[in-house]
Every structure is written in structure tokens, then in C-alpha cells.
Write an enzyme that holds these catalytic residues in place. Structure first.
Site, PDB file in Angstrom:
ATOM      1  N   ASP A  87      -6.815  -6.550   3.732  1.00 28.63           N
ATOM      2  CA  ASP A  87      -6.692  -4.823   3.959  1.00 28.63           C
ATOM      3  C   ASP A  87      -6.862  -4.091   5.418  1.00 28.63           C
ATOM      4  O   ASP A  87      -7.561  -3.948   5.486  1.00 28.63           O
ATOM      5  CB  ASP A  87      -7.534  -4.053   3.061  1.00 28.63           C
ATOM      6  CG  ASP A  87      -6.632  -2.225   2.833  1.00 28.63           C
ATOM      7  OD1 ASP A  87      -5.438  -2.227   3.567  1.00 28.63           O
ATOM      8  OD2 ASP A  87      -6.739  -1.430   2.947  1.00 28.63           O
TER       9      ASP A  87
ATOM     10  N   SER B 125       1.059  -0.979   0.426  1.00 27.46           N
ATOM     11  CA  SER B 125      -0.175  -0.089  -0.148  1.00 27.46           C
ATOM     12  C   SER B 125       0.841   1.085  -0.014  1.00 27.46           C
ATOM     13  O   SER B 125       1.543   1.949   0.956  1.00 27.46           O
ATOM     14  CB  SER B 125      -1.041   0.401   1.406  1.00 27.46           C
ATOM     15  OG  SER B 125      -1.100   1.493   1.303  1.00 27.46           O
TER      16      SER B 125
ATOM     17  N   PHE C  94      -6.439   5.514   8.359  1.00 30.22           N
ATOM     18  CA  PHE C  94      -5.336   5.065   8.437  1.00 30.22           C
ATOM     19  C   PHE C  94      -4.374   3.446   7.986  1.00 30.22           C
ATOM     20  O   PHE C  94      -5.017   2.658   8.544  1.00 30.22           O
ATOM     21  CB  PHE C  94      -5.160   5.176   9.798  1.00 30.22           C
ATOM     22  CG  PHE C  94      -5.467   7.021   9.699  1.00 30.22           C
ATOM     23  CD1 PHE C  94      -4.920   8.414   9.474  1.00 30.22           C
ATOM     24  CD2 PHE C  94      -6.875   6.946  10.535  1.00 30.22           C
ATOM     25  CE1 PHE C  94      -5.318   8.708   9.403  1.00 30.22           C
ATOM     26  CE2 PHE C  94      -7.996   8.171  10.503  1.00 30.22           C
ATOM     27  CZ  PHE C  94      -7.535   9.753   9.949  1.00 30.22           C
TER      28      PHE C  94
HETATM   29  C1  DX5 Z   1      -6.659   1.683   5.673  1.00 30.23           C
HETATM   30  C2  DX5 Z   1      -6.132   1.335   4.304  1.00 30.23           C
HETATM   31  C3  DX5 Z   1      -4.648   0.467   3.563  1.00 30.23           C
HETATM   32  C4  DX5 Z   1      -3.907   1.398   4.591  1.00 30.23           C
HETATM   33  C5  DX5 Z   1      -3.000  -0.348   5.346  1.00 30.23           C
HETATM   34  O1  DX5 Z   1      -7.700   2.480   5.287  1.00 30.23           O
HETATM   35  O2  DX5 Z   1      -7.131   1.245   3.292  1.00 30.23           O
HETATM   36  O3  DX5 Z   1      -4.906   0.076   2.430  1.00 30.23           O
HETATM   37  O4  DX5 Z   1      -2.888   1.570   4.042  1.00 30.23           O
HETATM   38  O5  DX5 Z   1      -2.141   0.332   5.810  1.00 30.23           O
HETATM   39  P1  DX5 Z   1      -1.515  -1.155   6.955  1.00 30.23           P
HETATM   40  O6  DX5 Z   1      -1.389  -2.426   5.899  1.00 30.23           O
HETATM   41  O7  DX5 Z   1      -0.411  -0.253   7.910  1.00 30.23           O
HETATM   42  O8  DX5 Z   1      -2.279  -1.586   7.965  1.00 30.23           O
HETATM   43 ZN    ZN Z   2      -7.164   0.339   0.989  1.00 26.89          ZN
END
Ligand code: DX5
Ligand code: ZN
Length: 226
Positions: free
Chosen positions: A179, A12, A147
């Protein structure tokens, strides 16, 4: 690049270096990965803001990665065209806001992109059931969106399993993506419950050995039985 069977890791961009996004995308490509997950937030559906179509377009030409674009927008129908033109390969839209989901999913395909439907941790699987025959991907959020860096929600696993069960029973071929809070351990739990596509922000960009992280997700040597 879009194959039905294999495990896919989609780093991401949200967890990349905001001052040097292209360097972060290059890191993904250098690992030999195929997918990049790009979060689009509007400050309404989620309390955060990220990238606009100009940023996606600027990253399109230098890279051949599959751009997996995750909309967190109250009015996604208004933005599918600008992001398709910017170079999105797949656009996924949340089921929670009120708009014409079926029409927007068709619109994404009409623009030449793959489509996906997304549900939040507290949204029941039944909310996406009507769309399963019309999507290329179902994205099950494993944190409340907005986030990076949050903790994985284990209570989402039965819902993942339910959607995978429907997929098998109905012989459907959409990808099943997770995700939020994904690392080697939580990815293994998700894989056991049917996931095949793994978004990882923090865990990928902070991994000291990125190829090893990638292999642990995409090509686990000791996969647990399903
Ligand atoms: C959160 C996003 C994710 C985020 C995941 O709202 O949709 O794609 O980047 O981040 P991590 O892997 O750090 O939880
Ligand atoms: Zn995402």
C-alpha cells in the site's frame, strides 16, 4: 472474494471523489473488481483524518465489494466493533502503537471479520513475526502512512521478500498486501518479492483505462519470474 492464491487489486477510496464517494465505489465495482481499500485515520497515529463508521455503513448496503479496512489509529481496539458493525470485511491494525495486538486480532475474528497486521516502511519484519500464524493478511506499507500520492519506497522490497519467505517456509496462507505508491511498475516489483494484494489510490482513480490497469495488476500477461 477472499481467495488465497489470486492477485487482487484493492483501489483506495482515499483517492476517490470526496464529494461523491459512492460514485467512486461504483467505478470500482463497474470494473469487475472485488475489493475496496478504506483508510481510517485518527489525526494522532498519522497526521490526517478520513472516514468514520457512519461513512462505511452508508457505503455497505449499495455495494457487495469486500471492504478491506486499514486502521491508522493509536487505539484500534476501541474501534473494531463499530467498524465491524458498519460492514468491514477485513480490519488491519498497525503493529507500531502499544496495545494488546494479539487480543485485538482475535477480537476482529470474533466479530466475524478477517484480520490483518500492518507495518510501516521503517518497522522491521520481525515486529510482525509473532502474529503471522494468527492473521489473514499482512500489509507492508510502501510509503509512510497518512497521505495518498507519495512515492513508492523501494527499500521495503527485501522486507516483503522476508515475510513471503516465512510464509512459504511455515506453509502459512495469509495474503501479502502492499500500500502506497503502487502503479503497474511498482506492483510488478512487489509481485516479484511476494506480494499478491495491491492497494492503489492515485494510480487507479487517475488511470484513463481502468479495466486495463486492473488487468495489468491482477492478471499480468507477462509476469516476471519470482
Ligand atoms: C496511505 C494510505 C493508502 C493511500 C495510498 O496512508 O494507506 O491506502 O490511499 O495512496 P496512493 O496509491 O495514492 O499512494
Ligand atoms: Zn491504506
Amino acid at each position: 472474494m477472499y481467495r488465497a492464491q489470486n492477485n487482487v487489486l484493492a483501489p483506495s477510496l482515499l483517492a476517490g471523489d470526496p464529494a461523491h464517494l459512492a460514485r467512486s465505489v461504483r467505478e470500482v465495482e463497474t470494473c469487475g473488481l472485488d475489493w475496496l481499500h478504506i483508510d481510517i485515520m485518527d489525526g494522532h497515529f498519522v497526521p490526517n483524518l478520513t472516514f468514520g463508521p457512519a461513512t462505511v455503513a452508508a457505503l455497505r448496503d449499495p455495494f457487495s465489494l469486500f471492504f478491506d479496512v486499514h486502521f491508522m489509529l493509536d487505539n484500534p481496539a476501541d474501534y473494531i466493533k463499530p467498524f465491524a458493525e458498519a460492514g468491514a470485511d477485513l480490519i488491519s491494525i498497525h503493529v507500531e502503537p502499544a496495545y494488546d495486538h494479539a487480543k485485538t486480532l482475535r477480537g476482529i475474528r470474533d466479530l466475524g471479520c478477517r484480520n490483518g497486521i500492518v507495518l510501516n516502511p521503517d518497522t522491521p519484519a520481525e515486529a510482525v513475526e509473532p502474529f503471522l500464524q494468527a492473521v489473514d493478511l499482512v500489509l507492508v506499507m510502501t510509503v509512510q502512512p497518512g497521505f495518498g500520492g507519495q512515492s513508492f519506497r523501494e527499500d521495503v522490497l527485501p522486507k516483503l521478500e522476508q515475510i513471503d519467505r516465512w510464509r512459504k517456509e511455515r506453509k502459512q496462507h495469509f495474503r501479502l498486501e502492499v500500500d502506497g505508491g503502487i502503479n503497474v511498475e511498482t506492483a510488478a516489483a512487489c509481485r516479484r518479492h511476494g506480494a499478491d494484494t495491491f492497494v492503489a489510490g492515485t494510480a487507479f482513480f487517475q488511470a484513463p483505462d481502468k479495466p486495463a490497469f486492473m488487468h495489468a495488476i491482477e492478471d499480468p500477461r507477462d509476469p516476471s519470474p519470482a
